[in-house]
Write a protein that holds these residues in place. Sequence first.
Motif, PDB file in Angstrom:
ATOM      1  N   UNK A 163     -12.110   0.775   0.520  1.00 24.50           N
ATOM      2  CA  UNK A 163     -12.226   0.727   2.296  1.00 24.50           C
ATOM      3  C   UNK A 163     -13.220   1.251   3.136  1.00 24.50           C
ATOM      4  N   UNK A 164     -13.507   2.193   3.133  1.00 17.60           N
ATOM      5  CA  UNK A 164     -14.635   2.533   4.057  1.00 17.60           C
ATOM      6  C   UNK A 164     -16.033   2.189   3.772  1.00 17.60           C
ATOM      7  N   UNK A 165     -15.826   1.807   2.015  1.00 16.25           N
ATOM      8  CA  UNK A 165     -17.652   0.676   1.437  1.00 16.25           C
ATOM      9  C   UNK A 165     -17.759  -0.872   2.276  1.00 16.25           C
ATOM     10  N   UNK A 166     -16.571  -1.143   1.864  1.00 20.32           N
ATOM     11  CA  UNK A 166     -16.321  -2.516   2.708  1.00 20.32           C
ATOM     12  C   UNK A 166     -15.984  -2.726   4.251  1.00 20.32           C
ATOM     13  N   UNK A 167     -15.675  -1.573   5.097  1.00 14.86           N
ATOM     14  CA  UNK A 167     -15.761  -1.359   5.949  1.00 14.86           C
ATOM     15  C   UNK A 167     -17.819  -1.287   7.181  1.00 14.86           C
ATOM     16  N   UNK A 208       0.700  -3.223   4.895  1.00 11.35           N
ATOM     17  CA  UNK A 208       0.745  -4.383   3.254  1.00 11.35           C
ATOM     18  C   UNK A 208       0.933  -5.802   3.366  1.00 11.35           C
ATOM     19  N   UNK A 209       0.344  -5.684   4.743  1.00  7.25           N
ATOM     20  CA  UNK A 209       0.861  -7.505   5.349  1.00  7.25           C
ATOM     21  C   UNK A 209      -0.655  -8.106   5.440  1.00  7.25           C
ATOM     22  N   UNK A 210      -0.597  -8.913   3.928  1.00 12.03           N
ATOM     23  CA  UNK A 210      -1.808  -9.758   4.049  1.00 12.03           C
ATOM     24  C   UNK A 210      -2.598 -10.340   4.916  1.00 12.03           C
ATOM     25  N   UNK A 211      -1.475 -11.443   5.402  1.00 12.47           N
ATOM     26  CA  UNK A 211      -1.062 -12.235   6.193  1.00 12.47           C
ATOM     27  C   UNK A 211      -1.850 -11.947   8.059  1.00 12.47           C
ATOM     28  N   UNK A 212      -1.118 -10.637   7.951  1.00 13.63           N
ATOM     29  CA  UNK A 212      -1.613  -9.900   8.934  1.00 13.63           C
ATOM     30  C   UNK A 212      -3.538  -9.901   9.484  1.00 13.63           C
ATOM     31  N   UNK A 213      -3.630  -8.779   8.214  1.00 21.10           N
ATOM     32  CA  UNK A 213      -5.063  -8.675   8.463  1.00 21.10           C
ATOM     33  C   UNK A 213      -5.136 -10.033   8.046  1.00 21.10           C
ATOM     34  N   UNK A 214      -5.738 -10.674   7.999  1.00 21.03           N
ATOM     35  CA  UNK A 214      -6.289 -11.541   7.250  1.00 21.03           C
ATOM     36  C   UNK A 214      -5.811 -13.063   8.614  1.00 21.03           C
ATOM     37  N   UNK A 215      -5.254 -12.699   9.767  1.00 19.07           N
ATOM     38  CA  UNK A 215      -5.621 -13.271  11.154  1.00 19.07           C
ATOM     39  C   UNK A 215      -6.549 -12.407  11.466  1.00 19.07           C
ATOM     40  N   UNK A 263     -16.436 -11.775  13.723  1.00 21.27           N
ATOM     41  CA  UNK A 263     -17.320 -12.344  13.553  1.00 21.27           C
ATOM     42  C   UNK A 263     -18.214 -11.867  11.674  1.00 21.27           C
ATOM     43  N   UNK A 264     -17.166 -11.947  10.900  1.00 25.45           N
ATOM     44  CA  UNK A 264     -17.277 -11.067   9.186  1.00 25.45           C
ATOM     45  C   UNK A 264     -17.452 -12.028   8.757  1.00 25.45           C
ATOM     46  N   UNK A 265     -18.309 -12.012   7.561  1.00 26.12           N
ATOM     47  CA  UNK A 265     -18.577 -13.765   6.307  1.00 26.12           C
ATOM     48  C   UNK A 265     -17.364 -13.861   6.249  1.00 26.12           C
ATOM     49  N   UNK A 266     -17.312 -14.459   5.489  1.00 28.64           N
ATOM     50  CA  UNK A 266     -15.841 -14.784   4.731  1.00 28.64           C
ATOM     51  C   UNK A 266     -15.865 -14.370   3.741  1.00 28.64           C
ATOM     52  N   UNK A 267     -16.869 -14.266   2.686  1.00 28.82           N
ATOM     53  CA  UNK A 267     -16.627 -12.957   1.918  1.00 28.82           C
ATOM     54  C   UNK A 267     -16.039 -11.225   1.821  1.00 28.82           C
ATOM     55  N   UNK A 268     -16.037 -10.763   3.336  1.00 26.11           N
ATOM     56  CA  UNK A 268     -15.869  -9.720   3.669  1.00 26.11           C
ATOM     57  C   UNK A 268     -14.880  -9.799   4.652  1.00 26.11           C
ATOM     58  N   UNK A 269     -14.217 -11.165   5.323  1.00 24.77           N
ATOM     59  CA  UNK A 269     -12.653 -11.348   5.665  1.00 24.77           C
ATOM     60  C   UNK A 269     -11.795 -11.103   4.438  1.00 24.77           C
ATOM     61  N   UNK A 270     -12.583 -12.387   3.301  1.00 29.06           N
ATOM     62  CA  UNK A 270     -11.243 -12.064   2.029  1.00 29.06           C
ATOM     63  C   UNK A 270     -11.418 -10.809   1.203  1.00 29.06           C
ATOM     64  N   UNK A 271     -12.084 -10.303   1.554  1.00 32.79           N
ATOM     65  CA  UNK A 271     -12.128  -8.493   0.350  1.00 32.79           C
ATOM     66  C   UNK A 271     -11.471  -7.710   1.275  1.00 32.79           C
ATOM     67  N   UNK A 272     -10.867  -8.101   3.043  1.00 39.56           N
ATOM     68  CA  UNK A 272     -10.332  -7.294   3.599  1.00 39.56           C
ATOM     69  C   UNK A 272      -8.547  -7.744   3.251  1.00 39.56           C
ATOM     70  N   UNK A 273      -8.546  -9.083   2.944  1.00 33.66           N
ATOM     71  CA  UNK A 273      -7.575  -9.852   2.501  1.00 33.66           C
ATOM     72  C   UNK A 273      -6.758  -9.313   1.532  1.00 33.66           C
ATOM     73  N   UNK A 274      -7.625  -8.778   0.013  1.00 26.99           N
ATOM     74  CA  UNK A 274      -6.969  -8.596  -1.249  1.00 26.99           C
ATOM     75  C   UNK A 274      -6.388  -7.125  -1.034  1.00 26.99           C
TER      76      UNK A 274
END
Length: 383
Positions: free
Chosen positions: A167-171, A191-198, A204-215
């Motif tokens: 998580x720290x590396x992604x952040x 563990x609420x992936x939908x809330x994390x995605x929202x 202002x994140x790149x799509x792959x960054x947002x997808x990584x946090x949701x994952x």
Amino acid sequence: MQSWQLPEHIADILPNSARHLESAKEQLLALFRVHGYELVHPPLMEYSDSLLTHIDPGLSLKTIRVVDQLSGRQLGIRADITPQVARIDAHLLSANQGINRLCYAGSVLHARPEGLLTTREPFQVGAELYGYAGVAADIELIDLMLKALQIGDVGEVILSLGHIGIFRALAEAANLDTAQTKQLSEMLRDKDARAVSALVGNWPLKPQEAAAFAALAQLFGGSEVLTEARERLPSLPAVEKALAELQAVVDAFPSATIHIDLAELRVVEYHTGLLYSVYSSDFHDALARGGRYDGLGKHFGRARPATGFSFDLRLFAGRLPKQKRPDTVAVAEADLAAARETVEQLRREGVTVAVDYGLPANSMQNSSRRLVWQDGAWQIIEN
């Protein structure tokens, strides 16, 4: 309120339980000793800053504070022994530049109970290893933790693994600020992936960054999670290193039931890498928790790689091996003076000898063995 009543979530330990707990503590310290861990006894109370209440909000809320009448400074009653052991390694044992293996067993006090059924005075037992950053040290501590938990009848256990480094590396790669990191870590715990995605969708994140946090919110389960994580998470050096460390732990315990949770972020301020804990179906919470906390000693003048675990021995009350009450030899009060030398010799040999004062309700009257003068000598006879 009766004057003898204790505060809520505080209780006495009566003879039978005390005997079981003391025996278990002795077994644990013997186990730690044969694995190279040396016992330390930090004080129950220190200046509150030394207990690191200023860097860990959760620990700060647990700590009871009082004013020192000698210095006027604020004291804290320890709520966790680990920071104290880190201080000992960094300061009092600073002459040793190599590995320090330290263990402890003692009471801590919490301002509030952690749950409805938990005590505010846990008996914390643990082991810590300082001076080695490799995953082999974490594996050593996990192995010791699993062996330590065998003292109680806890049934089948599950080894749960996580890694804050992911998580720290992604952040860091996404340039999240402190407030965003805190908000996101709290949401990931649910563990609420939908809330994390929202949430990250509004940043202002790149799509792959947002997808990584949701994952991250979905990456939990068996060891297959590590394969899925390599497919869904960006190939950052710190992420690859964390996944490799998790894989090394999985490989080191092939017969263990392992659960992996990459959104396990229970103490972001305290730990820095691998997280490990043990669960059982018979308990509502973890039996033991541990993890890597490199650099904690910098607050005491020496930053060191560190990993360790701890648990509350009182959790096992009622599940520890029953210790038979020692057979007692009774000696009549009238005979005590004449039999004194024999009584003391028996006690030196480990025999329990108690004085029978002859009271009607005196349990010594029912003792199966008594010390009496017979055939010209003091002898133990069976009633």
